[in-house]
Write an enzyme that holds these catalytic residues in place. Structure first.
Site, short mmCIF file in Angstrom:
data_model
loop_
_atom_site.label_atom_id
_atom_site.label_comp_id
_atom_site.label_asym_id
_atom_site.label_seq_id
_atom_site.Cartn_x
_atom_site.Cartn_y
_atom_site.Cartn_z
N SER A 34 0.84 -1.20 0.00
CA SER A 34 0.00 0.00 0.00
C SER A 34 0.87 1.25 0.00
O SER A 34 1.80 1.36 0.79
CB SER A 34 -0.89 0.04 1.25
OG SER A 34 -1.62 -1.14 1.35
N HIS A 65 -5.72 -3.61 -3.06
CA HIS A 65 -4.49 -4.33 -3.44
C HIS A 65 -4.68 -4.89 -4.86
O HIS A 65 -5.66 -5.56 -5.14
CB HIS A 65 -4.20 -5.47 -2.47
CG HIS A 65 -3.93 -5.02 -1.06
ND1 HIS A 65 -3.86 -5.88 0.00
CD2 HIS A 65 -3.72 -3.80 -0.54
CE1 HIS A 65 -3.61 -5.21 1.11
NE2 HIS A 65 -3.52 -3.93 0.81
N HIS A 87 -1.56 -12.01 1.90
CA HIS A 87 -1.21 -11.79 3.30
C HIS A 87 -1.54 -13.04 4.12
O HIS A 87 -2.54 -13.71 3.87
CB HIS A 87 -1.99 -10.59 3.86
CG HIS A 87 -1.54 -9.27 3.30
ND1 HIS A 87 -2.03 -8.76 2.11
CD2 HIS A 87 -0.64 -8.38 3.75
CE1 HIS A 87 -1.44 -7.60 1.88
NE2 HIS A 87 -0.59 -7.34 2.84
N TYR A 89 -2.72 -13.18 6.96
CA TYR A 89 -3.98 -13.07 7.71
C TYR A 89 -5.19 -13.51 6.88
O TYR A 89 -6.29 -13.65 7.41
CB TYR A 89 -4.19 -11.65 8.26
CG TYR A 89 -4.21 -10.53 7.23
CD1 TYR A 89 -5.24 -10.38 6.31
CD2 TYR A 89 -3.17 -9.59 7.22
CE1 TYR A 89 -5.24 -9.35 5.38
CE2 TYR A 89 -3.17 -8.55 6.29
CZ TYR A 89 -4.20 -8.45 5.38
OH TYR A 89 -4.19 -7.42 4.47
N GLU A 90 -4.99 -13.74 5.58
CA GLU A 90 -6.12 -14.18 4.75
C GLU A 90 -6.45 -15.65 5.00
O GLU A 90 -7.60 -16.06 4.86
CB GLU A 90 -5.81 -13.94 3.27
CG GLU A 90 -5.66 -12.46 2.93
CD GLU A 90 -5.22 -12.24 1.48
OE1 GLU A 90 -5.88 -12.76 0.59
OE2 GLU A 90 -4.19 -11.56 1.28
N ALA A 117 3.27 -0.81 3.98
CA ALA A 117 2.76 0.26 4.85
C ALA A 117 2.85 -0.28 6.27
O ALA A 117 2.60 -1.46 6.49
CB ALA A 117 1.33 0.58 4.49
N MET A 212 1.80 -6.17 8.94
CA MET A 212 1.18 -7.49 8.76
C MET A 212 1.71 -8.22 7.51
O MET A 212 1.02 -9.08 6.97
CB MET A 212 -0.34 -7.33 8.64
CG MET A 212 -1.00 -6.58 9.79
SD MET A 212 -2.76 -6.39 9.51
CE MET A 212 -3.17 -5.15 10.76
N SER A 213 2.90 -7.87 7.07
CA SER A 213 3.38 -8.47 5.80
C SER A 213 4.90 -8.61 5.80
O SER A 213 5.55 -8.52 6.84
CB SER A 213 2.93 -7.59 4.62
OG SER A 213 3.62 -6.36 4.65
N ASN A 236 0.71 5.52 10.04
CA ASN A 236 0.04 5.90 11.30
C ASN A 236 0.99 5.61 12.45
O ASN A 236 1.97 4.89 12.29
CB ASN A 236 -1.25 5.08 11.48
CG ASN A 236 -0.99 3.58 11.42
OD1 ASN A 236 -0.89 3.01 10.33
ND2 ASN A 236 -0.83 2.96 12.57
N HIS A 248 -8.52 0.25 8.03
CA HIS A 248 -7.88 -0.02 6.75
C HIS A 248 -8.01 1.20 5.84
O HIS A 248 -7.06 1.58 5.15
CB HIS A 248 -8.52 -1.26 6.12
CG HIS A 248 -7.86 -1.69 4.84
ND1 HIS A 248 -6.52 -1.99 4.75
CD2 HIS A 248 -8.36 -1.88 3.60
CE1 HIS A 248 -6.22 -2.34 3.51
NE2 HIS A 248 -7.32 -2.27 2.79
N1 HPA Z 1 -0.36 -2.08 12.55
C1 HPA Z 1 -0.19 -3.13 11.73
N2 HPA Z 1 -0.09 -3.03 10.42
C2 HPA Z 1 -0.15 -1.80 9.89
C3 HPA Z 1 -0.33 -0.67 10.68
C4 HPA Z 1 -0.43 -0.82 12.08
O1 HPA Z 1 -0.57 0.15 12.86
N3 HPA Z 1 -0.35 0.40 9.83
C5 HPA Z 1 -0.19 -0.09 8.57
N4 HPA Z 1 -0.08 -1.43 8.60
#
Ligand code: HPA
Length: 275
Positions: A34, A65, A87, A89-90, A117, A212-213, A236, A248
């Site tokens: 991202s 994505h 990912h 988590y999928e 990201a 998460m990747s 963030n 998201h």
């Molecule tokens: N946590 C996990 N994954 C992320 C975050 C986060 O704050 N921001 C972007 N991907």
């Protein structure tokens, strides 16, 4: 019928690539997360193959994505771009990118450049900052190599992120007058964001960013003998470190806001890479 065994999928996908892009000889594989899609738009003489035509490549499930393999040039380098990743988590399974990465390795790519990201857990690294991954914490404690046999599965991860490529990234940032942080990325499975307590845990453990990747792909690439470079775009602050509520949509929006900056840097860096 499409093969399902990963080894057969790699063979079949490689055949498709050799047939459709018979002149292509990419050495750099690029995974765009991202906020980094702008790099794909700047590729010269692009040729596109949908993941749908490549056995064992992931079918997209996350909105925002993409899912194409793109081949073309950045400066003097030929690159093969994976515009979307699977990912963990999928499915709960970390091996979703095994076939794409082994296919690109077999095609001749010996460098993997990854982007993502991430959430910052460092006060001096606000949203919009770029971080070079120096190392990672596999807090999800999953591996894409589970089930592999033979001694090659015991991969040395001491220099997971290639020191020479990192030095080149730092030098390019300095030359461009751009602030590039360097730090440790903690991989958490997701898809839920972290709790504030989990974010404090990652700080205690030495993380600078959370996401998460990326980590499964690094493990796959190191196992396959590729050198890895990885860059994180902070979208963030980690949960509890700022007043904002994480979502998201918010991540994508922040990624979009910084994308020109991030993509411009990466495009210039790849063009300048000495392999
Ligand atoms: N946590 C996990 N994954 C992320 C975050 C986060 O704050 N921001 C972007 N991907």
């Amino acid at each position: 019928m499409s093969p399902t065994d990963p080894v057969d999928c790699v063979d079949a996908a490689l055949n498709v690539l050799r047939q459709r892009l018979h002149k292509a000889r990419p050495r750099i594989a690029l995974v765009l997360g991202s906020g980094w899609g702008g790099v794909a738009e700047r590729i010269e003489a692009p040729q596109r193959v949908s993941y749908a035509d490549l056995p064992g490549f992931p079918k997209p499930t996350v909105q925002g994505h993409a899912s194409d393999l793109l081949c073309g040039r950045i400066g003097a380098h030929e690159v093969a771009v994976l515009t979307g990743r699977k990912h963990s988590y999928e499915t709960g399974d970390a091996s979703g990118m095994v076939v794409p990465l082994r296919t690109l390795r077999a095609w001749g790519c010996d460098v993997l450049v990854q982007t993502n990201a991430a959430g910052s857990v460092r006060a001096d690294m606000p949203p919009g900052s770029l971080m070079l991954m120096a190392d990672h914490l596999n807090l999800a404690q999953r591996s894409p190599l589970v089930g592999e046999t033979g001694s090659a599965r015991f991969v040395d991860m001491a220099q997971a992120y290639d020191p020479d490529l990192r030095a080149q990234a730092r030098a390019h940032a300095t030359q461009q007058g751009l602030a590039l942080h360097e730090g440790v990325y903690a991989w958490l499975l997701g898809p839920q964001f972290e709790t504030p307590a989990e974010i404090r845990m990652t700080q205690v453990l030495g993380a600078d960013a959370v996401g998460m990747s990326t980590v499964p792909e690094t493990i796959i690439a190191r196992h396959a003998g590729m050198r890895v470079l990885a860059l994180s775009l902070m979208t963030n602050m980690g949960a509890g470190l700022s007043a904002e509520t994480l979502s998201h949509a918010h991540t994508l929006q922040q990624a979009q806001a910084s994308s020109a900056h991030a993509s411009g840097f990466l495009h210039g860096l790849i063009a300048a890479l000495a392999l």
